[in-house]
Design a protein around this motif. Structure first.
Motif, PDB file in Angstrom:
ATOM      1  N   GLU A 383       0.838  -1.198   0.000  1.00 57.39           N
ATOM      2  CA  GLU A 383       0.000   0.000   0.000  1.00 57.39           C
ATOM      3  C   GLU A 383       0.879   1.257   0.000  1.00 57.39           C
ATOM      4  O   GLU A 383       0.619   2.214  -0.728  1.00 57.39           O
ATOM      5  CB  GLU A 383      -0.904  -0.040   1.244  1.00 57.39           C
ATOM      6  N   TYR A 387       1.214   4.089  -2.851  1.00 60.23           N
ATOM      7  CA  TYR A 387       1.033   5.494  -2.450  1.00 60.23           C
ATOM      8  C   TYR A 387       2.170   6.355  -3.003  1.00 60.23           C
ATOM      9  O   TYR A 387       1.957   7.422  -3.586  1.00 60.23           O
ATOM     10  CB  TYR A 387       0.996   5.557  -0.923  1.00 60.23           C
ATOM     11  N   LEU A 402      11.493   3.040   1.388  1.00 60.87           N
ATOM     12  CA  LEU A 402      10.875   2.323   2.510  1.00 60.87           C
ATOM     13  C   LEU A 402      11.913   1.542   3.314  1.00 60.87           C
ATOM     14  O   LEU A 402      11.869   1.519   4.536  1.00 60.87           O
ATOM     15  CB  LEU A 402       9.816   1.346   2.000  1.00 60.87           C
TER      16      LEU A 402
ATOM     17  N   PHE B  84      -5.713   9.862  -1.473  1.00 66.52           N
ATOM     18  CA  PHE B  84      -6.213   8.598  -0.914  1.00 66.52           C
ATOM     19  C   PHE B  84      -7.325   8.815   0.110  1.00 66.52           C
ATOM     20  O   PHE B  84      -7.309   9.776   0.879  1.00 66.52           O
ATOM     21  CB  PHE B  84      -5.067   7.844  -0.237  1.00 66.52           C
ATOM     22  N   TYR B  86      -7.645   6.640   2.486  1.00 64.24           N
ATOM     23  CA  TYR B  86      -6.881   6.338   3.698  1.00 64.24           C
ATOM     24  C   TYR B  86      -5.392   6.531   3.397  1.00 64.24           C
ATOM     25  O   TYR B  86      -4.706   5.582   3.012  1.00 64.24           O
ATOM     26  CB  TYR B  86      -7.129   4.890   4.153  1.00 64.24           C
ATOM     27  N   PRO B  87      -4.888   7.745   3.562  1.00 61.95           N
ATOM     28  CA  PRO B  87      -3.470   8.001   3.266  1.00 61.95           C
ATOM     29  C   PRO B  87      -2.570   7.090   4.107  1.00 61.95           C
ATOM     30  O   PRO B  87      -2.855   6.834   5.273  1.00 61.95           O
ATOM     31  CB  PRO B  87      -3.281   9.466   3.653  1.00 61.95           C
ATOM     32  N   VAL B  88      -1.514   6.605   3.475  1.00 59.03           N
ATOM     33  CA  VAL B  88      -0.661   5.605   4.109  1.00 59.03           C
ATOM     34  C   VAL B  88       0.386   6.276   4.999  1.00 59.03           C
ATOM     35  O   VAL B  88       0.980   7.285   4.630  1.00 59.03           O
ATOM     36  CB  VAL B  88       0.049   4.766   3.022  1.00 59.03           C
ATOM     37  N   GLU B  89       0.612   5.689   6.162  1.00 59.68           N
ATOM     38  CA  GLU B  89       1.657   6.202   7.055  1.00 59.68           C
ATOM     39  C   GLU B  89       3.006   5.614   6.630  1.00 59.68           C
ATOM     40  O   GLU B  89       3.111   4.418   6.391  1.00 59.68           O
ATOM     41  CB  GLU B  89       1.374   5.791   8.498  1.00 59.68           C
ATOM     42  N   ILE B  90       3.992   6.462   6.511  1.00 54.41           N
ATOM     43  CA  ILE B  90       5.328   5.962   6.153  1.00 54.41           C
ATOM     44  C   ILE B  90       6.325   6.445   7.198  1.00 54.41           C
ATOM     45  O   ILE B  90       6.906   7.515   7.074  1.00 54.41           O
ATOM     46  CB  ILE B  90       5.753   6.423   4.749  1.00 54.41           C
ATOM     47  N   PRO B  91       6.524   5.660   8.236  1.00 55.59           N
ATOM     48  CA  PRO B  91       7.423   6.088   9.311  1.00 55.59           C
ATOM     49  C   PRO B  91       8.839   6.275   8.780  1.00 55.59           C
ATOM     50  O   PRO B  91       9.291   5.490   7.947  1.00 55.59           O
ATOM     51  CB  PRO B  91       7.384   4.917  10.301  1.00 55.59           C
ATOM     52  N   ILE B 142       5.662  11.048   7.167  1.00 55.37           N
ATOM     53  CA  ILE B 142       4.417  11.163   6.419  1.00 55.37           C
ATOM     54  C   ILE B 142       3.263  10.434   7.084  1.00 55.37           C
ATOM     55  O   ILE B 142       3.304   9.222   7.265  1.00 55.37           O
ATOM     56  CB  ILE B 142       4.581  10.584   5.010  1.00 55.37           C
ATOM     57  N   ASN B 143       2.279  11.201   7.445  1.00 52.64           N
ATOM     58  CA  ASN B 143       1.012  10.697   7.983  1.00 52.64           C
ATOM     59  C   ASN B 143       1.128   9.961   9.318  1.00 52.64           C
ATOM     60  O   ASN B 143       0.133   9.541   9.878  1.00 52.64           O
ATOM     61  CB  ASN B 143       0.304   9.785   6.970  1.00 52.64           C
TER      62      ASN B 143
END
Lengths: 440, 250
Positions: A383, A387, A402, B84, B86-91, B142-143
């Motif tokens: 996902e 994105y 990532l 989106f 549900y925008p995705v969280e990208i730690p 992000i998010n």
């Protein structure tokens, strides 16, 4: 001759080379350790601690113990492997032999940065007090090292002294054809209130079968602060067993941060113990593997006194046929109340053929403690990749992004900007992150 | 600008879109409304290039180009943007780094040099202001830990930074309180011009009070079954979808 016989011969040769120049106690330690190793031999899969990692293939090799042809290594040959743009002490070892001319040493009444051999000559009392006191010679490879090693780094920092520069230690191997075994030995002593940071790197310059059996003892005094960064960035033909023992006094902090990027077989045995209260230990590691590399992290934290804290953060990214092992043991003894012990092992498997064996072990005999362990094994989040792609970031870069983000929090304890940049760049390079990652 | 012809899409054997037709021109705002499960989010994901969906028939053209075989990033480089639901969280990836990479990858794809840091910073500041975002936003991952409203604002912020030709807002209004809704809608209105187009996917009328659509389409059972102007949305708000269902049965 088989390997055992060769080692016996080599041990004898070492004895005659040293010709009684070492202290009696050291001579006795050597011979005791060698006898122990002879009795035990190399660890096998029968040994619980070596269940997942076999030295079999390595110890069957035809190791060459003849004395090394000295290799012409110039400063520019090793420059790429040192942290750039930083005034630092440098200890350079070529094929296990200390190279004084490439090194930058330092010593006065406040500190000593040099080779172990020099240290034995110049500071025999300190060596006698600390050498061989932490390393567990009931581990056969540690015993072998204790018997055979006579080169390595020695750093001593006197009470209340904050060492002004980073100490960079570089072990370079230049062998290409013959199989070589190296026994390197480091000793780091921080008296009370002392501070030092060390960057230790093992680097092969050629595709030779080098097997380094390295032992490090770090004695961290009361309220002393110690950081030790290890970079294992060898060719995948090199192998290494690193056994590191850290002892911490009251109110001290110590970090061992391990970067393992390659190797036919790399085994890190990391042992922490506390002798005073309110000590804090950090173990961070990032393992990035591909090919058929194997990296095995074994940690053991011994909480024997109350009010100490240990944090372990081990992250791994495994591609192709690479393999990881994490075995984290935490012992909280009866009197070690108010212990905080945390352990985290997160892994990404990028291929169907890569694997990770992870085994947390908590043994808790005190009742008022906070201990936790967590382990995750996963793939990249589809996902999140989609994105990023919808924002115009190509899949390959998105994956790298990532992975980099995943690995990133193991870099948080690096406070020297130049070192941080160097390590970030190395991680980025390993992950093929072709991105401008610095903040605008 | 966007031409969708007879689009049929399946996921894991379930037919979701069943011959959908839609055309959008520059300067237009289209709203896609419809009951749950009608295929609204599928439509947006397929336009953006999500791979899990199997396109079994039809075509999607963007500015006269067939985009069906393009990767999501290639579509983004053409100027398609999906906000989106549900925008995705990208730690570990800061908003700044992310947006900088996104912009420069798009520029690279169109043979432009990276945007100078100064210009980028200025643009970020402007758009931040437009969306009434806190400065600390930029350095956060992000998010990660963003509230629902912050996530949606961050989506519109990215849209503002990327200047898409076609922006698809998938349920951007869900999870927004009145203030956040106003900020987001205001942001979209400011970005709107004669050369771009906006597709708003929504259940409710309320976002359309702020962003007035030129066309309202009703997506039902995998097809667009009705098209009207903004009054159609008002009627749907008032009467629900039952009358559409009745009409379809006949």
């Amino acid at each position: 001759m088989n390997l055992q016989e060769k080692l016996s011969q080599s041990f004898k040769d070492l004895g005659s080379r040293l010709n009684g120049s070492e202290s009696k106690s050291l001579r006795e330690l050597r011979s005791r350790s060698f006898d122990y190793f002879k009795g035990q031999g190399f660890p096998t899969n029968q040994d619980e601690e070596w269940k997942y990692t076999s030295l079999n293939k390595i110890v069957k090799r035809d190791f060459d113990f003849s004395s090394q042809v000295s290799s012409e290594i110039l400063a520019e040959d090793i420059e790429p492997f040192l942290c750039e743009g930083l005034d630092s002490y440098k200890l350079i070892f070529i094929n296990g032999v200390f190279n004084k001319s490439l090194s930058i040493l330092g010593s006065n009444e406040k500190f000593f940065v040099g080779s172990l051999k020099q240290g034995m000559k110049e500071m025999p009392d300190i060596i006698n007090t600390h050498y061989g006191k932490l390393a567990d010679t009931k581990q056969s490879l540690v015993a072998l090292n204790t018997a055979m090693a006579n080169e390595g780094a020695f750093v001593y920092v006197n009470k209340g002294v904050k060492l002004d520069k980073l100490v960079q230690i570089l072990f370079v191997n230049t062998n290409h054809e013959e199989s070589r075994m190296m026994q390197t030995r480091n000793l780091f002593v921080l008296e009370d209130f002392a501070e030092v940071q060390i960057f230790e790197r093992h680097q092969a310059l050629n595709q030779g079968h080098v097997f380094s059996n390295s032992v490090t003892e770090s004695s961290v005094g009361n309220q002393a602060h110690f950081k030790h960064f290890k970079l294992q960035n060898d060719f995948d033909s090199s192998s290494m067993v690193d056994s590191t023992f850290v002892k911490q006094g009251a109110n001290s902090s110590a970090l061992v941060d391990t970067f393992a990027f390659s190797g036919e077989l790399v085994r890190n045995n990391l042992h922490f113990e506390f002798t005073g209260m309110h000590a804090e230990a950090h173990m961070d590691a990032i393992t990035l593997l591909k090919g058929k590399s194997l990296v095995d992290h074994h940690t053991f934290v011994d909480h024997a006194v109350p009010h100490c804290q240990s944090n372990q953060l081990y992250k791994g990214v495994y591609d192709e046929k690479s393999k990881g092992v994490f075995n984290g043991k935490v012992m909280v003894r009866k009197d070690a109340q108010k212990t905080n012990a945390f352990q985290q092992n997160n892994n990404l498997l990028l291929s169907d053929f890569s694997s990770i064996d992870t085994k947390p072990q908590l043994e808790i005999f005190a009742d008022d403690v906070a201990c936790s362990h967590g382990c995750t094994i996963g793939q990249l989040d589809e996902e999140a990749l989609f994105y990023m792609q919808t924002r115009g970031i190509p899949l390959k870069e998105a994956k790298a992004f990532l992975m980099f983000a995943f690995a990133g929090d193991t870099l948080k304890n690096i406070t020297i900007p130049e070192l941080k940049t160097q390590l970030i760049n190395l991680v980025a390079r390993e992950l093929k992150v072709d991105l401008e990652l610095n903040e605008v | 600008m966007l031409k969708i012809k007879d689009l049929s899409v399946e996921i894991e054997g379930n037919k979701i879109l069943k011959g959908l037709n839609l055309e959008m021109n520059k300067g237009e705002v289209h709203a896609i409304m419809g009951p749950n499960g009608a295929g609204k989010s599928t439509l947006s994901a397929v336009i953006a290039g999500r791979e899990e969906y199997e396109v079994t028939g039809g075509t999607i053209e963007f500015e006269e180009k067939d985009i069906m075989d393009m990767a999501p990033e290639e579509r983004a480089h053409l100027g398609i943007f999906l906000s989106f639901q549900y925008p995705v969280e990208i730690p570990g990836v800061s908003v700044t780094n992310f947006i900088k990479t996104a912009i420069n990858e798009s520029r690279k794809a169109t043979d432009l040099d990276p945007m100078p840091a100064k210009d980028l910073l200025k643009k970020m500041r402007d758009k931040q202001e437009l969306l009434e975002m806190d400065k600390t936003f930029m350095s956060r991952s992000i998010n990660e830990g963003f509230s629902g409203g912050e996530k949606k604002r961050n989506e519109i912020f990215q849209m503002a930074m990327l200047d898409p030709k076609l922006a698809i807002l998938d349920e951007t209004d869900s999870g927004l309180d009145i203030d956040a809704l106003r900020i987001v809608a205001n942001g979209v209105n400011k970005l709107k011009n004669d050369n771009n187009a906006v597709m708003i996917i929504t259940h409710y009328q309320r976002l359309l009070d702020h962003i007035v659509p030129d066309f309202v389409h009703v997506l039902f059972d995998g097809k667009i079954v009705k098209t009207g102007d903004k009054n159609l949305a008002l009627r749907l708000e008032d009467q629900g979808y039952d009358w559409i269902k009745q009409e379809q049965k006949v």
